[in-house]
Each structure stands twice: as structure tokens, then as C-alpha cells.
Design an enzyme around this catalytic site. Structure first.
Site, PDB file in Angstrom:
ATOM      1  CG  HIS A  21      -8.205  20.516  14.292  1.00 53.28           C
ATOM      2  ND1 HIS A  21      -8.736  19.383  14.860  1.00 53.28           N
ATOM      3  CD2 HIS A  21      -8.249  21.483  15.244  1.00 53.28           C
ATOM      4  CE1 HIS A  21      -9.091  19.644  16.122  1.00 53.28           C
ATOM      5  NE2 HIS A  21      -8.805  20.912  16.372  1.00 53.28           N
ATOM      6  CG  HIS A  35      -2.623  18.095  12.581  1.00 53.59           C
ATOM      7  ND1 HIS A  35      -3.144  19.213  11.969  1.00 53.59           N
ATOM      8  CD2 HIS A  35      -3.596  17.631  13.408  1.00 53.59           C
ATOM      9  CE1 HIS A  35      -4.380  19.411  12.410  1.00 53.59           C
ATOM     10  NE2 HIS A  35      -4.676  18.467  13.281  1.00 53.59           N
ATOM     11  CG  ASP A  73     -11.940  16.793  14.987  1.00 55.44           C
ATOM     12  OD1 ASP A  73     -12.388  16.549  13.847  1.00 55.44           O
ATOM     13  OD2 ASP A  73     -10.721  16.954  15.212  1.00 55.44           O
ATOM     14  CG  ASP A 132      -9.713  16.443  11.681  1.00 55.78           C
ATOM     15  OD1 ASP A 132      -9.730  15.335  12.245  1.00 55.78           O
ATOM     16  OD2 ASP A 132      -9.442  17.516  12.273  1.00 55.78           O
TER      17      ASP A 132
HETATM   18 ZN   LIG Z   1      -8.989  17.351  14.202  1.00 56.69          ZN
END
Ligand SMILES: [Zn+2]
Length: 331
Positions: free
Chosen positions: A188, A152, A275, A186
């Protein structure tokens, strides 16, 4: 396969994150990495200690120098309170610490703890050392057991528990000797990695993730973000809906592999988040532990030197089994 670990992360203990104005227990905790480490050893994997540090020159090739300087200097504040609100002063050097804190952050989940430079530097070093071994043809596959995560972190902004973008730093290093594909699995969107390579034609950035209309990081990860200039067509996003199953995920994964084959990269970087698991407390897909082995097997069939870098995954009790399942697919 070579696995690298460093105990330095143990001193990184964010106490809380702020959601909807309230402090919540922080999800990015040391036991994530410790539980993976224990499971790896129990399952016969050899876990090696870090021996190299990422050169600062490589970090400032990946992130803006002023941002790296801010992380190095630290902040007297734990979280920002104000964010930039006007384009007028974007290029201006600001002297106020709180103003800079808002300028270089994008959320209230990523605290500026005292030793953050050392911690983030060490996390990136795990990926860096493995990227060097891949460049020197000492290994074909590496797994970096690192935290804090990195995908991120943008050129000049921290967020999503990330400070330095470990995967981007490794990809930047690998790109000195050939084209690199990044396949971010991932849950996200890998907004930081997208931001860093958005105008690059020699680094293909692919991310499979939760639809940003539904989940963090909300502002990026849409399918029409395709890259700029030489990077046009070299950024590919696959947003997926709530409840995505193994079968749906596999179908998307196979599409990404075709894109990677067409690009003909010399190296592959896989930011790995668990996740996506059905029991992850902040996820929302339905992937199972067994499926990670199939996912990895599918990726390893590309037969490209590959660097796997630990990103998210917040069901601490299951993380070890999930990583072991994934890595078994690469053996
Ligand atoms: Zn994540």
C-alpha cells in the site's frame, strides 16, 4: 544485522474492522509478529529485546502535538462516527471526544483501544533504538520486528492500522545527522510518510505500491504527487497494476535505486510490507517468497546504513518465510 523485538504488542488485539458497514475479523493480529519471530529464531537469526524508549520530543517532532495528546488521552469510542466536513473550523480546538476522534482518524480499520499510546509508543521504540545504533555506528543494518505498523499514520491522523509512524520517527531521528532516503516496499502507498516529509528537501520519500485507483489508501499514491517547496522532486510514487510480477517489480525497484543514488543519502529506511506476496489475502501482486531475497540483495547493493521496519503482510502462515527470505538478502 541487529533485530529488535518486544512482547508488548501481544496485548494489542483489535477485534474487528468495519468494511461496508459490517464488522470483519481484524487482519492486523499478534500472530503476524510471533510467526516471524519463530521463523527468525529457527533460521539462526538472533532476536534482541528492546531497551530504549522513543523520546516524546521526537514523536512530537514527527507528529502534531495535539494528535499525540489525543492518542495519549485515548477515546471512550472504539471508532469514529463523524468526520470533519467543513474547512471553516479546521484550526479550532474541539472539546467533544467524538469530534476529535473523527478529526484524528481517516478510516474505520484503526480502533482506539485502551492501551493504544503504550502500544504505539513501544512499536516506535523498536525503530528508534535501531536508528540510534545506526547513528552511533554500532550497526550497519537493523530490522525492527514491530506492530502496529506505522506508514499510514500522518502528522495528525491515524488509519490503515497505524497510530505512530515508526519509519518516519526513525527517519526524523536519522535526519539529525544527514540526508535520509525512505524506500517503502509495502503493497500500500505510504501516505503517512509522504504527508510527514512532503515539504522536506533532506528526506527523499519513495513508495512502490498498488495503484490507488485500485487499492487503499485510494486518495494518495499517484505519480504526480512530487512534494512541495524544498520537498519538490523529493517525493516519488510508483503506482503498479494488479497482478504485478517479480520481473515487473524488479524493473521498478531498479528505477528507485537510481533516484536514491542521485540523492546521495547518508541513511536508508525501508518500510517492509510482505502484502506484495502472491498469496496475501488483502494484496493483489504476484511476488514470490524467493523474490524477496533478490529484492533485498538489490537494495543492499546501495551499501548505505539501512533500517528495515516491519509494516504490513497478512498471510500469517507465510510471513516468517517471507521475512527470512528478505533478510537473507541483506546478510
Ligand atoms: Zn500494506
Amino acid at each position: 544485522m541487529k533485530i529488535l523485538y518486544s512482547p508488548t504488542h501481544l496485548s494489542h488485539v483489535p477485534e474487528f474492522e468495519i468494511f461496508n458497514g459490517h464488522p470483519d475479523a481484524h487482519a492486523e493480529v499478534p500472530s503476524r509478529i510471533e510467526n516471524i519471530n519463530k521463523s527468525l529464531i529457527k533460521n539462526g537469526f538472533k532476536v534482541n529485546n528492546l531497551t530504549k524508549k522513543t523520546p516524546i520530543s521526537l514523536i512530537v517532532k514527527t507528529h502534531k502535538k495535539e494528535y499525540v495528546d489525543f492518542i495519549k488521552k485515548g477515546s471512550v469510542f472504539l471508532y469514529p462516527s463523524v468526520f470533519p466536513y467543513n474547512d471553516l473550523n479546521q484550526g479550532r480546538k474541539l472539546s467533544n471526544n467524538l469530534a476529535n476522534h473523527g478529526k484524528y482518524s481517516f478510516d474505520l480499520y484503526t480502533p482506539m483501544l485502551k492501551n493504544i499510546f503504550k502500544i504505539a509508543h513501544e512499536s516506535s521504540s523498536l525503530a528508534y533504538e535501531l536508528s540510534e545504533e545506526i547513528l552511533n555506528k554500532k550497526i550497519k543494518v537493523g530490522y525492527s520486528l514491530c506492530r502496529p505498523p506505522g506508514h499510514h499514520a500522518e502528522k495528525a491522523r491515524m488509519g490503515g492500522y497505524c497510530y505512530f509512524n515508526n519509519s518516519a520517527i526513525a527517519a526524523q531521528n536519522l535526519s539529525s545527522k544527514g540526508k535520509v532516503a525512505i524506500l517503502d516496499v509495502d503493497f500500500h502507498h505510504g501516505n503517512g510518510t509522504q504527508n510527514i516529509f512532503y515539504d522536506r528537501g533532506d528526506v527523499l520519500t519513495i513508495s512502490i505500491h498498488a495503484d490507488p485507483n485500485w487499492k487503499f489508501p485510494f486518495y494518495t499514491g499517484f505519480a504526480d504527487e512530487i512534494g512541495l517547496y524544498e520537498g519538490e522532486g523529493k517525493n516519488i510514487n510508483f503506482p503498479l497494476p494488479k497482478g504485478t510480477t517479480n520481473t515487473q517489480y524488479q524493473r521498478t525497484l531498479e528505477k528507485t535505486l537510481k533516484k536514491i543514488k542521485d540523492f546521495q543519502p547518508k541513511y536508508l529506511v525501508v518500510p517492509l510490507g510482505l502484502d506484495t506476496h502472491r498469496d496475501d489475502p488483502i494484496g493483489g501482486f504476484q511476488l514470490t517468497t524467493d523474490y524477496y531475497q533478490k529484492m533485498a540483495k538489490t537494495i543492499s547493493d546501495l551499501k548505505i546504513p539501512t533500517l528495515i521496519i516491519q509494516e504490513g503482510g497478512y498471510n500469517t502462515a507465510l510471513l516468517g518465510d517471507n521475512v527470512v527470505s528478505f533478510l537473507k538478502g541483506f546478510i
